[in-house]
Design a protein around this motif. Structure first.
Motif, PDB file in Angstrom:
ATOM      1  N   TYR B 330       0.803  -1.219   0.000  1.00  0.00           N
ATOM      2  CA  TYR B 330       0.000   0.000   0.000  1.00  0.00           C
ATOM      3  C   TYR B 330       0.841   1.277   0.000  1.00  0.00           C
ATOM      4  CZ  TYR B 330      -3.803  -3.185   1.028  1.00  0.00           C
ATOM      5  OH  TYR B 330      -4.705  -4.216   0.965  1.00  0.00           O
ATOM      6  N   THR B 331       2.157   1.138  -0.111  1.00  0.00           N
ATOM      7  CA  THR B 331       2.978   2.337  -0.054  1.00  0.00           C
ATOM      8  C   THR B 331       2.841   3.142  -1.341  1.00  0.00           C
ATOM      9  OG1 THR B 331       5.206   3.201   0.196  1.00  0.00           O
ATOM     10  CG2 THR B 331       4.994   1.119  -0.952  1.00  0.00           C
ATOM     11  N   GLU B 332       3.078   4.451  -1.198  1.00  0.00           N
ATOM     12  CA  GLU B 332       3.031   5.284  -2.403  1.00  0.00           C
ATOM     13  C   GLU B 332       4.427   5.458  -2.985  1.00  0.00           C
ATOM     14  OE1 GLU B 332       1.133   8.836  -1.051  1.00  0.00           O
ATOM     15  OE2 GLU B 332      -0.740   7.745  -0.690  1.00  0.00           O
ATOM     16  N   HIS B 333       5.408   4.945  -2.269  1.00  0.00           N
ATOM     17  CA  HIS B 333       6.786   5.175  -2.711  1.00  0.00           C
ATOM     18  C   HIS B 333       7.467   3.869  -3.042  1.00  0.00           C
ATOM     19  CE1 HIS B 333       5.733   8.911  -0.890  1.00  0.00           C
ATOM     20  NE2 HIS B 333       5.697   8.367   0.305  1.00  0.00           N
ATOM     21  N   GLN B 334       6.852   3.055  -3.860  1.00  0.00           N
ATOM     22  CA  GLN B 334       7.402   1.734  -4.094  1.00  0.00           C
ATOM     23  C   GLN B 334       8.833   1.797  -4.629  1.00  0.00           C
ATOM     24  OE1 GLN B 334       5.093  -0.993  -6.531  1.00  0.00           O
ATOM     25  NE2 GLN B 334       6.821  -2.395  -6.543  1.00  0.00           N
ATOM     26  N   TYR B 335       9.061   2.702  -5.571  1.00  0.00           N
ATOM     27  CA  TYR B 335      10.382   2.770  -6.177  1.00  0.00           C
ATOM     28  C   TYR B 335      11.444   3.094  -5.139  1.00  0.00           C
ATOM     29  CZ  TYR B 335      14.372   4.357  -8.850  1.00  0.00           C
ATOM     30  OH  TYR B 335      15.635   4.498  -9.338  1.00  0.00           O
ATOM     31  N   TRP B 336      11.175   4.106  -4.342  1.00  0.00           N
ATOM     32  CA  TRP B 336      12.202   4.529  -3.390  1.00  0.00           C
ATOM     33  C   TRP B 336      12.351   3.565  -2.225  1.00  0.00           C
ATOM     34  CZ3 TRP B 336      15.993   7.391  -4.709  1.00  0.00           C
ATOM     35  CH2 TRP B 336      15.835   8.275  -5.775  1.00  0.00           C
ATOM     36  N   ALA B 337      11.257   2.895  -1.885  1.00  0.00           N
ATOM     37  CA  ALA B 337      11.372   1.881  -0.840  1.00  0.00           C
ATOM     38  C   ALA B 337      12.255   0.732  -1.336  1.00  0.00           C
ATOM     39  CB  ALA B 337       9.992   1.367  -0.454  1.00  0.00           C
ATOM     40  N   THR B 338      12.043   0.344  -2.608  1.00  0.00           N
ATOM     41  CA  THR B 338      12.885  -0.697  -3.185  1.00  0.00           C
ATOM     42  C   THR B 338      14.339  -0.253  -3.195  1.00  0.00           C
ATOM     43  OG1 THR B 338      11.026  -1.106  -4.650  1.00  0.00           O
ATOM     44  CG2 THR B 338      13.083  -2.250  -5.149  1.00  0.00           C
ATOM     45  N   GLU B 339      14.506   1.003  -3.564  1.00  0.00           N
ATOM     46  CA  GLU B 339      15.854   1.564  -3.622  1.00  0.00           C
ATOM     47  C   GLU B 339      16.518   1.485  -2.240  1.00  0.00           C
ATOM     48  OE1 GLU B 339      18.702   2.867  -6.032  1.00  0.00           O
ATOM     49  OE2 GLU B 339      16.684   2.328  -6.675  1.00  0.00           O
ATOM     50  N   LEU B 340      15.752   1.815  -1.212  1.00  0.00           N
ATOM     51  CA  LEU B 340      16.288   1.761   0.153  1.00  0.00           C
ATOM     52  C   LEU B 340      16.654   0.315   0.513  1.00  0.00           C
ATOM     53  CD1 LEU B 340      16.880   2.838   3.001  1.00  0.00           C
ATOM     54  CD2 LEU B 340      14.447   2.703   3.503  1.00  0.00           C
ATOM     55  N   ALA B 341      15.793  -0.633   0.139  1.00  0.00           N
ATOM     56  CA  ALA B 341      16.080  -2.032   0.449  1.00  0.00           C
ATOM     57  C   ALA B 341      17.359  -2.482  -0.252  1.00  0.00           C
ATOM     58  CB  ALA B 341      14.903  -2.902   0.029  1.00  0.00           C
ATOM     59  N   LEU B 342      17.495  -2.081  -1.507  1.00  0.00           N
ATOM     60  CA  LEU B 342      18.703  -2.459  -2.233  1.00  0.00           C
ATOM     61  C   LEU B 342      19.939  -1.819  -1.605  1.00  0.00           C
ATOM     62  CD1 LEU B 342      17.387  -2.252  -5.888  1.00  0.00           C
ATOM     63  CD2 LEU B 342      18.288  -4.291  -4.776  1.00  0.00           C
ATOM     64  N   PHE B 343      19.760  -0.603  -1.140  1.00  0.00           N
ATOM     65  CA  PHE B 343      20.870   0.101  -0.511  1.00  0.00           C
ATOM     66  C   PHE B 343      21.295  -0.592   0.781  1.00  0.00           C
ATOM     67  CE2 PHE B 343      22.481   3.247   2.485  1.00  0.00           C
ATOM     68  CZ  PHE B 343      23.476   3.857   1.753  1.00  0.00           C
ATOM     69  N   LEU B 344      20.305  -0.971   1.590  1.00  0.00           N
ATOM     70  CA  LEU B 344      20.609  -1.601   2.878  1.00  0.00           C
ATOM     71  C   LEU B 344      21.354  -2.920   2.699  1.00  0.00           C
ATOM     72  CD1 LEU B 344      17.168  -1.158   4.658  1.00  0.00           C
ATOM     73  CD2 LEU B 344      19.291  -0.037   5.321  1.00  0.00           C
ATOM     74  N   THR B 345      21.090  -3.583   1.571  1.00  0.00           N
ATOM     75  CA  THR B 345      21.635  -4.925   1.416  1.00  0.00           C
ATOM     76  C   THR B 345      22.759  -4.992   0.392  1.00  0.00           C
ATOM     77  OG1 THR B 345      19.871  -5.357  -0.152  1.00  0.00           O
ATOM     78  CG2 THR B 345      19.515  -6.088   2.102  1.00  0.00           C
ATOM     79  N   ASN B 346      23.226  -3.851  -0.095  1.00  0.00           N
ATOM     80  CA  ASN B 346      24.317  -3.930  -1.063  1.00  0.00           C
ATOM     81  C   ASN B 346      25.596  -4.409  -0.380  1.00  0.00           C
ATOM     82  OD1 ASN B 346      25.784  -1.778   0.043  1.00  0.00           O
ATOM     83  ND2 ASN B 346      24.810  -0.271  -1.278  1.00  0.00           N
TER      84      ASN B 346
END
Lengths: 436, 431
Positions: B330-346
């Motif tokens: 239900y988030t409105e920021h799917q792209y940036w949330a994904t980006e954050l997840a990728l960042f956390l796990t790089n």
């Protein structure tokens, strides 16, 4: 009312033109009936209150009630659980509203009848004072009652409604919309083999457990209480303290320690007591029968101190006159116990003892902490010592069968309630108050 | 329905997932070097480049498992993210075990966090409840996403839909008390020999929670046998249960022999295994990296960890678990949330996370220098993910019960047939 009706006679009426039926009919719009009775302020206040309620709540209530029927229409947008809770709140509010609506009509009718009989409409201050005097207690309990509706009735209704839906893992909001499926869950519980076998097995052990564990703990407590009440016994205080001790340790801790003590290979009970004495350990945790025996022993140990304390208190309250009289009549020890001590004990404590039974019926702690309802039994899905409540816990939190868990809970609630109701009714403390 | 072993199992799963843990990080040391800068470049590209990048939100929220080490680590990483992208990250401590339920309540009303953290075996539930967004990765994100452990990526998908970005992995391996067992056994035969030699009175050579499918799986299925069959796309078939195959029965007989020969005492559970090993009364035990701190404080330098031994020249296959970040549906920021997840796990941040929280990264390009962890890393190479379909929840209890009966001497074929039958019945009444 009855008294007024009996005098209802055209001749004695002071204001025969004032028609109660008209007042009641006018009250269909709240406040108008009161105004017809010339209680303008009261009428205005009522009208404004009802109008405000209707204007503010009508939409919420009507959509709420409608939602309760449909439980939502668009998957992912509509959350059935929200519809369900809004529906229940609407339902509660509607009941409140109808209650006050009925009172309002009654009020107009009653006043109108009194006016017919020549009653003078009080002025505003008097009216207010009268209302204050008569309704003060209601005013005090109103907030509590209101709160009770939402803290007790709301969750109960929610649980009951869930039992009639298909709310399980595969049908879980927010993705899916719940549906009403009537009594299907209950039917499944009794017709699908898997469910029925488990339910029947678990229920029978639950009943045995409740009866045996509670009765034993009461019997033991009574025995010890009578013995320690004997005047010839020395060190009474010390002995009583020792008997109360199990109560002082939190049950949670005790049960976990017992669980370790009863361990088949490493537990002290097997390694230190049973094996040296009999040469072979007892499979306390691996054999369902032994687990049940261990559980009952633990519950007796945990539960008797409370009843013991209770009995000791009551015993000291029995007047020695009774025994002296019995002695003069040459009664034996057993006769004295049977005819004096026992009835006194039971009379004073019966309601609390009944509560012990219903407590054990739902005694989740002991069962779950000791062996998690185990051990496994071949060909059966519930554990060997699972009682209904621990089974429900598993259904809800491990299997996410919310609908079945709710259905079992309802059955469980009905069982406990009926049992408690009849026992309370039958117990002498309620029936024959003041006999002793 | 509750049974001791199932409770232990769920405890096990929960703790293996919920407690400080392990996993397997750098799949391939050769690939590892010189990647940090690459990742950074990519990050910069996305921030500046392509026009289809949605507008940055002011703030992203994430639910972080409420363990202090994990909170601290995530806080440090979130700060770094804010510095780099200018998006505030709000961290809300929230026990991982309760997050799915929280999301099912808060998500639809718009109060859920943008990112939440879940173990892979919840994917089925999450899919059925529709809690997580299907990841739509841009080409650039896809490129970064290809550097994660394949197993981990697969286990965070359900019916071919990718739901999560893997963060950490874990499995179990063989702990050894070098006082009792100086050399790690290479094969199962060696292990059994050592076990026979060392076991004496209340000292045991080889202990494990052998009535628990999670730990017993590698020994039950050395030559075949599986929980659920999979088609070529990796989709599980809940009707195809491989726990009573001839191979599984063979494995069960081996497990039974441990109890018959009194190598493992009756009524074994994880508490006993841990207690005896900590007391120096067990030579070898099977456990996960989450127990390293406890064992180390008890045994000190006398503890070593190695992979499970071989059977017929094949490594035993353990179960592995993955935990990862999921984007709120239900988030409105799917792209940036994904980006954050990728960042956390790089690669770089996974390494930071490993150092702070002690969990092994699922990113393949992280280099980890930690002797104890290396064994787990190796073991992960020889492991399969626990099936993540909801039907799996019906497997644990009947199987753990079956293992219990096997430990008590019942006929393995009979017991396993019964267990599989029960699992099937349970699955059939799930709906």
């Amino acid at each position: 009312m009855a008294r007024i009706n009996s005098q209802y006679d055209q001749d004695t009426l002071v204001n025969p033109k004032h028609n109660p039926t008209v007042a009641a009919l006018l009250s269909v719009i709240p406040g108008l009936g009161q105004m017809y009775n010339k209680r303008y302020v009261k009428g205005a206040v009522l009208f404004i209150l009802f109008a405000a309620f209707v204007i503010v709540m009508i939409e919420f209530i009507s959509t709420g009630l409608q939602g309760l029927i449909t439980l939502g229409e668009v998957p992912r947008e509509d959350d059935s659980r929200v519809f369900l809770s809004n529906g229940i709140i609407s339902l509660i509010l509607t009941v409140f509203f109808l209650g006050f609506y009925y009172l309002n009509i009654q009020d107009a009718l009653k006043d109108a009848k009194r006016i017919q009989l020549g009653w003078k409409v009080p002025n505003m201050r008097e009216g207010f004072r009268n209302a204050w005097d008569t309704s003060f207690p209601y005013l005090l309990i109103a907030p509590g009652l209101f709160l009770l509706m939402f803290v007790v009735v709301f969750p109960l209704l929610y649980m009951i409604f869930i039992a009639f839906t298909n709310f399980n893992l595969y049908n879980a909001p927010p993705r899916e919309i719940l549906e009403w499926i009537g009594f299907q869950n209950f039917i499944n519980l009794f017709t699908i083999n898997e469910w029925r076998n488990t339910f029947v097995n678990v229920l029978s052990w639950t009943l045995i457990w409740t009866f045996v564990a509670t009765t034993l703990q009461i019997a033991l407590a009574m025995f010890l209480a009578v013995i320690t009440n004997d005047p010839r016994l020395k060190f009474k205080k010390l002995i009583r303290t020792v008997f109360i001790l199990p109560w002082a340790v939190p049950a949670f801790v005790t049960i976990i320690i017992f669980s370790a003590l009863f361990h088949d290979t490493f537990g002290a009970i097997n390694t230190q007591i049973i094996i040296p004495l009999f040469g072979e350990g007892i499979p306390w945790l691996q054999n369902a029968t032994w687990t049940k025996i261990a559980l009952i022993m633990i519950q007796v140990w945990l539960g008797f101190p409370f009843i013991y304390a209770l009995f000791t208190g009551v015993l000291q309250g029995i007047s020695s006159d009774w025994y002296e009289a019995a002695d003069i009549d040459g009664a034996s020890r057993w006769q004295k116990f049977r005819n004096i001590t026992f009835p006194h004990l039971m009379f004073a404590t019966a309601p609390l003892l009944i509560m012990q039974y219903s407590f054990n019926f739902n005694n989740f702690n002991v069962i779950y902490l000791f062996n998690q309802g185990g051990p496994a039994v071949r060909g059966q899905t519930a554990g060997g010592s699972d009682i209904l409540i621990s089974w429900v816990f598993g259904l809800t939190f491990e299997n996410q069968q919310y609908n079945m868990a709710a259905a079992v809970s309802i059955i469980l609630g009905i069982l406990v309630a009926t049992f408690a109701f009849f026992q309370f009714r039958r117990s002498r403390s309620f029936k024959e108050e003041g006999t002793f | 329905m509750l049974k001791s072993k199932s409770f232990l199992m769920s405890l096990m799963v929960v703790s293996s997932i919920g407690l400080v843990a392990c996993g397997g990080g750098n799949n391939d040391d050769v690939n590892a070097p010189a990647n940090d800068s690459e990742t950074d470049n990519m990050n910069n590209e996305t921030t500046t480049g392509e026009g289809d990048v949605p507008e940055k939100p002011e703030q992203l929220t994430m639910w972080v498992n409420d363990e202090e080490a994990q909170l601290d680590a995530n806080e440090a990483l979130a700060e770094k993210f804010t510095e780099e992208y200018g998006i505030d990250v709000e961290i809300i401590p929230f026990s991982m075990v309760d997050q799915a339920e929280g999301m099912s309540l808060d998500g639809p009303s718009g109060q859920g966090a943008d990112l939440f953290f879940q173990p892979h075996d919840r994917m089925g539930d999450i899919h059925l409840q529709g809690l997580a967004a299907e990841l739509e990765l841009t080409d650039d994100q896809q490129e970064r996403f290809s550097h994660y452990n394949e197993d981990a990526v697969a286990s965070l998908s359900y019916e071919e839909v990718q739901y999560g970005i893997p963060a950490v992995m874990e499995t179990y391996a063989l702990f050894r008390n070098t006082d009792l067992v100086p050399e790690a056994p290479e094969t199962m035969e060696e292990l059994m020999d050592i076990a026979h030699d060392v076991t004496d009175g209340d000292t045991y050579g080889f202990l494990m929670n052998a009535t628990d499918l999670y730990f017993t799986y590698p020994f039950l299925t050395p030559n075949g046998g599986y929980v659920f069959g999979q088609d070529e796309n990796g989709v599980y078939d809940p009707n195809d249960i491989g726990l009573n195959t001839a191979e599984a029965v063979e494995g069960a007989k081996v497990v039974q022999s441990w109890f018959d020969e009194d190598l493992i005492p009756d009524g074994i559970d994880m508490d006993i295994v841990k207690g005896l090993f900590s007391d120096g009364k067990a030579g070898m035990v099977v456990s996960g990296a989450w127990d390293i701190p406890e064992f180390q404080s008890a045994l000190g330098d006398n503890m070593e960890i190695s992979m499970l031994p071989k059977v017929d020249d094949e490594l035993l296959t353990t179960f592995n678990g993955t935990k990862g970040w999921l984007v709120n549906y239900y988030t409105e920021h799917q792209y940036w949330a994904t980006e954050l997840a990728l960042f956390l796990t790089n690669a770089e941040n996974s390494h930071t996370y490993f150092e702070m929280a002690g969990e092994l990264p699922a990113h393949t390009e992280v280099e980890i220098e930690d002797e104890l962890m290396t064994a787990f890393f190796d073991q992960i190479q020889s492991s399969v993910p626990m099936p993540n379909i909801p039907e799996t929840s019906k497997v644990w209890e009947p199987m753990n019960d079956a293992l219990e009966f096997i430990s008590q001497g019942d006929d393995p074929q009979e017991v396993l047939d019964e267990a599989v039958e029960q699992i099937k019945e349970q699955i059939s009444i799930m709906n």
